[in-house]
Motif scaffolding. Structure first.
Motif, PDB file in Angstrom:
ATOM      1  N   UNK A  68      46.234  21.138  57.697  1.00 30.87           N
ATOM      2  CA  UNK A  68      44.856  20.768  58.238  1.00 30.87           C
ATOM      3  C   UNK A  68      44.340  21.579  59.224  1.00 30.87           C
ATOM      4  N   UNK A  69      43.699  22.872  59.057  1.00 28.79           N
ATOM      5  CA  UNK A  69      43.188  23.598  60.242  1.00 28.79           C
ATOM      6  C   UNK A  69      41.931  24.346  59.521  1.00 28.79           C
ATOM      7  N   UNK A  70      41.372  24.989  60.298  1.00 31.06           N
ATOM      8  CA  UNK A  70      40.047  25.749  59.799  1.00 31.06           C
ATOM      9  C   UNK A  70      40.532  27.134  59.026  1.00 31.06           C
ATOM     10  N   UNK A  71      41.541  27.765  59.580  1.00 32.77           N
ATOM     11  CA  UNK A  71      41.875  28.991  58.845  1.00 32.77           C
ATOM     12  C   UNK A  71      43.359  29.271  59.578  1.00 32.77           C
ATOM     13  N   UNK A  72      43.959  29.970  58.868  1.00 33.95           N
ATOM     14  CA  UNK A  72      45.479  30.255  59.333  1.00 33.95           C
ATOM     15  C   UNK A  72      45.781  32.022  58.770  1.00 33.95           C
ATOM     16  N   UNK A  73      46.707  32.609  59.382  1.00 31.39           N
ATOM     17  CA  UNK A  73      47.184  33.710  58.876  1.00 31.39           C
ATOM     18  C   UNK A  73      48.558  33.855  59.360  1.00 31.39           C
ATOM     19  N   UNK A  86      49.687  37.234  55.120  1.00 31.18           N
ATOM     20  CA  UNK A  86      49.102  36.424  54.164  1.00 31.18           C
ATOM     21  C   UNK A  86      48.486  35.658  54.899  1.00 31.18           C
ATOM     22  N   UNK A  87      47.350  34.958  54.306  1.00 29.38           N
ATOM     23  CA  UNK A  87      46.309  34.283  54.933  1.00 29.38           C
ATOM     24  C   UNK A  87      45.849  32.850  54.134  1.00 29.38           C
ATOM     25  N   UNK A  88      45.412  31.833  54.887  1.00 28.51           N
ATOM     26  CA  UNK A  88      44.853  30.660  53.891  1.00 28.51           C
ATOM     27  C   UNK A  88      43.725  31.094  53.211  1.00 28.51           C
ATOM     28  N   UNK A  89      43.333  30.108  52.207  1.00 24.08           N
ATOM     29  CA  UNK A  89      42.225  30.453  51.348  1.00 24.08           C
ATOM     30  C   UNK A  89      41.044  30.029  52.304  1.00 24.08           C
ATOM     31  N   UNK A  90      39.842  30.908  52.352  1.00 30.36           N
ATOM     32  CA  UNK A  90      38.578  30.374  53.077  1.00 30.36           C
ATOM     33  C   UNK A  90      37.901  29.186  52.558  1.00 30.36           C
ATOM     34  N   UNK A  91      37.598  28.396  53.583  1.00 33.94           N
ATOM     35  CA  UNK A  91      36.897  27.244  53.182  1.00 33.94           C
ATOM     36  C   UNK A  91      35.484  27.455  52.709  1.00 33.94           C
ATOM     37  N   UNK A  92      34.856  26.364  52.120  1.00 32.71           N
ATOM     38  CA  UNK A  92      33.458  26.703  51.517  1.00 32.71           C
ATOM     39  C   UNK A  92      32.482  26.257  52.550  1.00 32.71           C
ATOM     40  N   UNK A  93      32.948  25.856  53.900  1.00 33.95           N
ATOM     41  CA  UNK A  93      31.867  25.736  55.005  1.00 33.95           C
ATOM     42  C   UNK A  93      32.731  26.442  56.050  1.00 33.95           C
ATOM     43  N   UNK A  94      31.826  26.852  57.411  1.00 37.50           N
ATOM     44  CA  UNK A  94      32.414  27.142  58.456  1.00 37.50           C
ATOM     45  C   UNK A  94      32.023  26.544  59.718  1.00 37.50           C
TER      46      UNK A  94
END
Length: 164
Positions: free
Chosen positions: A111-116, A138-146
């Motif tokens: 549960x974070x905004x983004x990760x790599x 590797x990185x997490x998939x981007x979310x639909x909102x910022x």
């Protein structure tokens, strides 16, 4: 230190949770000193306090995971910034998973905004902190909102689990 305070007091930058694993040991901490340091090749630098358990584990790790927090995630910042892994298992209080990248073991917070996830390329002694230069793998998939990120000003009053 006063020579730099006038400059740094006006800065308000994102804070990050950095996680590491070596063997079966995991660790994570709140980090304020971090930045992209190269575009080509892509590189990111995170600075860990030598007093921190995460630093001791990161020295033996091959990868680190770097996570941004949304501005509503102060409790996560308090857990990783105000508590020490010497006393509690922080990962019992959050949802996380292991990366699928070969050889990487750093916990990925769910549960974070983004990760790599970054392979440690170098370590640089900076005084009371050591910089870990990371090459993203590797990185997490981007979310639909910022959504807005959690900034230093929102956690400046935290008492750290370890002194810097």
């Amino acid at each position: 230190m006063a020579e730099l305070d006038a400059f740094t007091d006006v800065l308000d930058y994102p804070v990050y949770v950095v996680t590491a694993a070596a063997g079966e040991r995991t660790a994570g901490c709140l980090v304020g000193f971090a930045s992209q340091c190269s575009i080509e090749p892509p590189r990111f630098m995170v600075w860990l306090s030598k007093a921190n358990r995460t630093y001791r584990i990161a020295r033996q790790a091959s990868h680190l995971a770097v996570h941004t927090l949304r501005d509503d995630q102060r409790p996560t910042a308090e857990l990783f910034g105000g508590r020490t892994g010497d006393d509690i298992d922080k990962f019992e209080h959050v949802d996380w998973h292991r990366p699928t990248t070969d050889g990487a073991r750093a916990p990925i917070l769910d549960d974070v905004r983004a990760w790599f996830l970054g392979r440690i390329e170098a370590q640089v002694d900076g005084g009371d902190h050591v910089g870990f230069r990371l090459s993203p793998v590797a990185e997490g998939p981007p979310g639909p909102v910022r959504p807005p990120l959690l900034l230093f000003s929102a956690v400046a009053d935290l008492t750290p689990g370890h002194p810097a």
